[in-house]
Design a protein around this motif. Sequence first.
Motif, mmCIF file in Angstrom:
data_model
loop_
_atom_site.group_PDB
_atom_site.id
_atom_site.type_symbol
_atom_site.label_atom_id
_atom_site.label_comp_id
_atom_site.label_asym_id
_atom_site.label_seq_id
_atom_site.Cartn_x
_atom_site.Cartn_y
_atom_site.Cartn_z
ATOM 1 N N THR A 1 0.856 -1.188 0.000
ATOM 2 C CA THR A 1 0.000 0.000 0.000
ATOM 3 C C THR A 1 0.889 1.234 0.000
ATOM 4 O OG1 THR A 1 -1.714 -1.160 1.267
ATOM 5 C CG2 THR A 1 -1.842 1.250 1.169
ATOM 6 N N ALA A 2 0.705 2.101 -1.007
ATOM 7 C CA ALA A 2 1.518 3.311 -1.122
ATOM 8 C C ALA A 2 0.694 4.533 -0.729
ATOM 9 C CB ALA A 2 2.029 3.461 -2.557
ATOM 10 N N THR A 3 1.289 5.436 0.065
ATOM 11 C CA THR A 3 0.607 6.666 0.482
ATOM 12 C C THR A 3 1.534 7.855 0.288
ATOM 13 O OG1 THR A 3 1.349 6.421 2.778
ATOM 14 C CG2 THR A 3 -0.788 5.451 2.193
ATOM 15 N N ILE A 4 0.932 9.008 -0.018
ATOM 16 C CA ILE A 4 1.661 10.282 -0.098
ATOM 17 C C ILE A 4 0.929 11.279 0.792
ATOM 18 C CG2 ILE A 4 2.352 12.200 -1.581
ATOM 19 C CD1 ILE A 4 2.642 10.294 -3.872
ATOM 20 N N ASP A 5 1.628 11.806 1.790
ATOM 21 C CA ASP A 5 1.029 12.741 2.757
ATOM 22 C C ASP A 5 -0.221 12.132 3.405
ATOM 23 O OD1 ASP A 5 2.977 14.623 2.156
ATOM 24 O OD2 ASP A 5 1.761 15.525 0.551
ATOM 25 N N GLY A 6 -0.129 10.833 3.729
ATOM 26 C CA GLY A 6 -1.222 10.159 4.408
ATOM 27 C C GLY A 6 -2.362 9.721 3.512
ATOM 28 N N GLU B 1 -3.812 7.430 0.546
ATOM 29 C CA GLU B 1 -3.506 6.210 -0.201
ATOM 30 C C GLU B 1 -3.663 6.470 -1.699
ATOM 31 O OE1 GLU B 1 -5.475 1.818 -0.822
ATOM 32 O OE2 GLU B 1 -5.317 2.581 1.252
ATOM 33 N N ILE B 2 -2.618 6.106 -2.474
ATOM 34 C CA ILE B 2 -2.659 6.356 -3.917
ATOM 35 C C ILE B 2 -2.646 5.073 -4.736
ATOM 36 C CG2 ILE B 2 -1.543 8.606 -3.707
ATOM 37 C CD1 ILE B 2 1.051 7.160 -4.700
ATOM 38 N N ASP B 3 -2.246 3.951 -4.117
ATOM 39 C CA ASP B 3 -2.221 2.690 -4.864
ATOM 40 C C ASP B 3 -2.040 1.541 -3.885
ATOM 41 O OD1 ASP B 3 -2.352 1.009 -7.006
ATOM 42 O OD2 ASP B 3 -0.361 1.466 -7.810
ATOM 43 N N ASP B 4 -2.514 0.358 -4.295
ATOM 44 C CA ASP B 4 -2.301 -0.836 -3.480
ATOM 45 C C ASP B 4 -2.381 -2.063 -4.367
ATOM 46 O OD1 ASP B 4 -5.246 -0.436 -3.701
ATOM 47 O OD2 ASP B 4 -5.278 -2.285 -2.518
ATOM 48 N N VAL B 5 -1.737 -3.130 -3.913
ATOM 49 C CA VAL B 5 -1.765 -4.412 -4.610
ATOM 50 C C VAL B 5 -1.751 -5.504 -3.542
ATOM 51 C CG1 VAL B 5 0.752 -4.477 -4.829
ATOM 52 C CG2 VAL B 5 -0.656 -5.855 -6.357
ATOM 53 N N ALA B 6 -2.500 -6.579 -3.771
ATOM 54 C CA ALA B 6 -2.617 -7.649 -2.767
ATOM 55 C C ALA B 6 -2.227 -8.992 -3.382
ATOM 56 C CB ALA B 6 -4.044 -7.709 -2.223
ATOM 57 N N GLY B 7 -1.683 -9.865 -2.531
ATOM 58 C CA GLY B 7 -1.366 -11.227 -2.950
ATOM 59 C C GLY B 7 -0.249 -11.318 -3.959
ATOM 60 N N LEU B 8 0.722 -10.431 -3.862
ATOM 61 C CA LEU B 8 1.822 -10.402 -4.826
ATOM 62 C C LEU B 8 2.905 -11.396 -4.413
ATOM 63 C CD1 LEU B 8 3.240 -8.986 -7.264
ATOM 64 C CD2 LEU B 8 4.253 -7.436 -5.577
ATOM 65 N N SER B 9 3.354 -12.236 -5.360
ATOM 66 C CA SER B 9 4.470 -13.143 -5.115
ATOM 67 C C SER B 9 5.746 -12.488 -5.624
ATOM 68 C CB SER B 9 4.248 -14.473 -5.838
ATOM 69 O OG SER B 9 5.350 -15.345 -5.604
#
Length: 560
Positions: A219-224, A226-234
Amino acid sequence: MPFCSIIGRYVCGQTSGHVFGGRAEDPKTGWIPAPNTLSGEIQVQNSVEFLSDTRVKMTIEVPAGEFKPAYEEAAKVVAKQVNIPGFRPGRVPLRVLEGKIGKGYIIEQAINDNLDNYYQQVAMENDVLPMAAPEVSIKEVPEMKGTDDATALKVEFEVDVRPDFILPNPADFSLEVGSGEVTEEDVDRELDSLRERFATLTSVDRAAKEGDYVNIDLTATIDGEEIDDVAGLSYQIGENSMLDGQDEALTGAKAGEDREFTTKLVGGEHAGEEAKVQVKVHSVKESVLPEADDEFAQLASEFDTIAELRDDLREAAAKSKAVSQIAPAYQQLTDMLLEAADFEIADNVVEMEVANHLENEGKAADDPHADEVRGEVAKALKTQVLLDRYAQAFAIQVSQEELLDFLIAQAQMYGMDPNEFVRAAAGSGQLNIFSAEMARNKALIAALRRANIVDEAGNKVDVTAALGEAPESEQEPDFANQREPRKGPKGGAAKKSAKPAKAAAKESAKESDAEFDPSAHKVDEVIAYVESADEAEKQRVLAAEKAGKARKTILAKLED
């Protein structure tokens, strides 16, 4: 003269200007041939004057009689564009058209339609290879007064050209590369690579380390926010294929732990910005390789024992080592040949390519970056010219199958559909550029086969083992018997004359036991040679020219 100027792209008299905006020559591939509006090539009287080693002035003269077909064809075009009462478009008689709009307009159309063709014909007949668009000065235009018209279209072209130079013989150069000896460690690496294909992933209850596979959420955030997320990544730790700092954050983590790191994003609308990345580790797995025994050999290959498999892998390692061993030689030999070849690229061409480089990077024409890249640009252009000459000398061929395989590989590298990639390349005129680059690579390989390459211990390297045998179509150049390059004086113009051409032709014929081959000589050299030849020899040269390049200027001279 009643008609003294062309109001289109060209101007008669002393005024010059850059032309051929729609068909400007590519500095890498030469000009793009213009469609010929005439039924065939015409007899264009011409001369070539070398202003310097890299710039020539070509003068052409097309008598009114020879210009007549172009004039009549242009009249048909103009007739479709004008509306004259009493006549349907395109059906206006020539005399009526001349009376209504004047001969000047038709002559202008004829020049604009055919000047490219005249220029290219003369350049090809004289083996002049432009590297930029020419500057054009129209000195005279035909008046088209009828059968007794003695006027002509007279044009001067000044253009930067590919330099002429003696091609260095690759066999005269020695270079050193690393050792190509195959060690047991090399075989072990080949075997481990094969074992990894049959590896299994097993969960471990320990801290993650390089080489482990982790299942994570990001999960990526800028200044608190959330701008993007990805789940279950190998992800395999150590790949370093995603975000800077990700491998370091995951190293030492256990299943169920959370990690955080700061990184600069490389894609999306926030590319280039710094973001905080939260990582949730769900599992840690290690890759377990199968035992390297006879059972594995039978599973992974056609061999019954691990010893037989290792012998086969040793051969594969030898081929791989040979390729990696010879890899540094490509640039080494290129640099040596460039240093030995005595030629330079026209400053105008270098500056044009620098300007293109800046434009492609979105920089202004006066950006200081120009000074940083100018040397690299000049070297790249020289390398292309050099390898183009070798491709010609070795008679390098690039088949359609080779070109297609290359395009498919490029499409896969860019993640594109091969059919779409090929269509895009063809539509943008890139196929010739790809083919030319492939020819240069093959030419360098041909040169490497002839160079003296040794390893660090002084042992001669089997280049063929790495590069393969030369194709049957490849020719062996006669590096020892090259004609003197065409050069211009440093302080003035050097006009080609019949005397040096004749001397060059006779000298070439004298030095070789073979018959005079017109295809190996320039237009003026062939004409000069036959001037002193008997009729039988003249007819033989004529037949050879017809069967070869069939250059119109030569044929017209010999058939007189």
